[in-house]
Structure formats: C-alpha cells, structure tokens
Design an enzyme around this catalytic site. Sequence first.
Site, PDB file in Angstrom:
ATOM      1  N   ARG A 238      27.223  -7.528   8.788  1.00  0.00           N
ATOM      2  CA  ARG A 238      28.118  -6.660   7.913  1.00  0.00           C
ATOM      3  C   ARG A 238      29.094  -6.056   9.056  1.00  0.00           C
ATOM      4  NH1 ARG A 238      26.517  -8.631   4.245  1.00  0.00           N
ATOM      5  NH2 ARG A 238      25.910  -7.782   1.984  1.00  0.00           N
ATOM      6  N   GLU A 267      37.106  -6.055   3.904  1.00  0.00           N
ATOM      7  CA  GLU A 267      37.279  -7.295   3.398  1.00  0.00           C
ATOM      8  C   GLU A 267      38.139  -7.475   2.035  1.00  0.00           C
ATOM      9  OE1 GLU A 267      33.228  -9.366   3.394  1.00  0.00           O
ATOM     10  OE2 GLU A 267      33.175  -8.557   5.543  1.00  0.00           O
ATOM     11  N   HIS A 286      33.462 -14.268   5.638  1.00  0.00           N
ATOM     12  CA  HIS A 286      32.204 -13.944   4.915  1.00  0.00           C
ATOM     13  C   HIS A 286      31.843 -15.006   4.010  1.00  0.00           C
ATOM     14  CE1 HIS A 286      29.813 -10.117   3.703  1.00  0.00           C
ATOM     15  NE2 HIS A 286      28.987 -11.416   3.668  1.00  0.00           N
TER      16      HIS A 286
HETATM   17  C1  GLV Z   1      25.701 -11.725   2.120  1.00  0.00           C
HETATM   18  O1  GLV Z   1      26.411 -11.361   2.894  1.00  0.00           O
HETATM   19  C2  GLV Z   1      24.800 -11.323   1.512  1.00  0.00           C
HETATM   20  O2  GLV Z   1      24.190  -9.875   1.806  1.00  0.00           O
HETATM   21  O3  GLV Z   1      23.779 -11.661   0.950  1.00  0.00           O
END
Ligand code: GLV
Length: 327
Positions: A238, A267, A286
């Site tokens: 993250r 984001e 991401h």
């Molecule tokens: C993606 O980033 C998730 O947490 O599934």
Amino acid sequence: MKPKILITRRIPEDILAMIQETCEVKLWPEDDVPISRDVLEREISDIEGLYCLLTESIDDALLAQAKKLRIISNMAVGYNNINVEAATKRKILVTNTPGVLTETTADLTFALLMMTARRMEEASQFLRQGQWKTWSPMLLAGQDIYGATLGIIGMGRIGEAVARRATGFDMKIIYHNRTRKIEFEERLGAQYRTFNELLKESDFVCVLTPSTPETQNLIGKKELERMKPSSILINTSRGGIVNEDDLYEALRDQKIYAAGLDVFSEEPLSPQHPLLTLPNCVALPHIGSATVKTRREMARLAAVNLVTFLQGKKPPHCVNPSVLEKE
Ligand code: GLV
C-alpha cells in the site's frame, strides 16, 4: 423479503446474478468511475449489505448514517479503506478476500523486481525512441537478480510466495516480521533480521506489510539512507508505507539504485508526479492482483462472504469476527 445491498462497481454478470438470487441489489454500474460520495451517503442508510472496493473510503462519518448496515464485503485483501474499529463498534461485520490473489500478486512483485534491476522499462523506451545505435559493453547495464539478497518486510502469504520465487533465482532470503516464522525459515532457508539489519544487508527490499497506523512512513529518509546505494525498493503493498517525497529525493540523488512501485499514497497517481520524471522509478497503476482469473476469484469470494452472512451463516473471511459473538 430479500435484504437490500449496494454494489459500488460493475462486477462480472454471473457473480452479480448469484448475489441477486438472495439479495435486492442496487448497483453503481460504472467500471472506471468510482461511486460518488454523495450517492454512497444517500444509499448507505437503506442497505443491510455493502459490497465495495478499495477505492471507497468507509469511514466513521459514513457508518454513522448506516443504520441498517450489517456487513461490509471488501473486494480486496487489504482493508485500510475501511474504519474497522468504527464498524466493529456498530456491530458491522467486515470481510475481505485473502488467499486467492497471493500467487498473482507475488508474480507482479517479482516482475517489478526484475524490471527495475534490469532497467527493462528504460530499455524498452530507448528502443522505441530510436536511440539504439549499436550493442555496447555497458549499454543499459543493470543489477543481477540471481544470487542477490532479497529482504522481505512483512512475511505473510504474499511475502512467502515471493520468497518461493526467489529460491529459483538462488537468492539469499532475509525477512523482517512482527513474529518470527520458524517453519518458513526452515522450509525456504530464510533468515530473520531486525528491520535495520534488513535495510543494510538487502540488495532488494520488498515491502509486503499491511497498511496500518504503525506502518505509515515505515520507509522514509532515515531508512532509505540505511539501504545500499546499489539497492532496489519494491512496494506492492500500500502507498503511505513508503514516504514518496523522501523516496523521490533518494532516487534523484542516487542514494538507492531504483524503485518499483505498484501502490501510492494517493491513487490514481497524478501523471505530473515527480516520481514519474525519474528513469530509475518503475510505476504501475495498482495492478498487483490484476489477472482475469484472480480478479474474478476476488469478485466471487466477496460475493460469497456477503451472501453467506446475509443467509445467517459465518462467511469464510471475517476481518472482525468478534461482532459475530453472541452477547
Ligand atoms: C489489492 O490491493 C488488495 O488489497 O486486494
């Protein structure tokens, strides 16, 4: 009467149909536009179940209006977009989708590691822009992956899957985690290190720890200075765990060699972000778990969590199972 639920993004038709068998569904029908806060606020007071994505901030103020809400099913393994404490206080169950995305996310983590070490994005641009004149000895020379030391911060499912991949490259695996994982150490020949030892020793530092208040800015100026000038930082967990301003400076001043990032504190990342001006930064939008098969599995698991609970049973993946306990 079927319970009313809200789904905050378009999901595969067959999974939607499966939910509709037992629930009255309101759907935000867009694919690339997140549900607006206004709509979320308007709908939340009337629903028993919420099926949401990591793009939705489910905070205390929103939950204060969620008078009938009993379950929040997040279509992600991470749930830092949800105020779990506030949900628990209101006896709202939170569920997530672990397991099904482990290998896919580990693949992308390893791909970023390889891209940055071997300067693949830079090399591809070089070729497309017509700069390739001849083969030359040091042209686009990068760092070796085989035999290098991989330092993993956060030894959960994905950390372990990345470590498994590293054994195929004869890498030395070191890790830091809140608790030691002796069985994992023995199975993969991995060694435990303190956080600072790991930063100093690693050729690749891979951030795979969940986002919590404690892990915010875990990697900042001081930590980047501890890393070797030849080392590479990878973050597929993250944003916010790595301080982006400090990372920008470290990359610009070549305090570390490169970084591969799939996640950002804000984001979508602005295309004008300073990190994107640096050739030694590889940035992805991401997409850690983004394969067709895995995204379908995540969507399905989020649906199973929701439907199972609304049918009075315990869902497979509860984040705050204490709310299920009878008083
Ligand atoms: C993606 O980033 C998730 O947490 O599934």
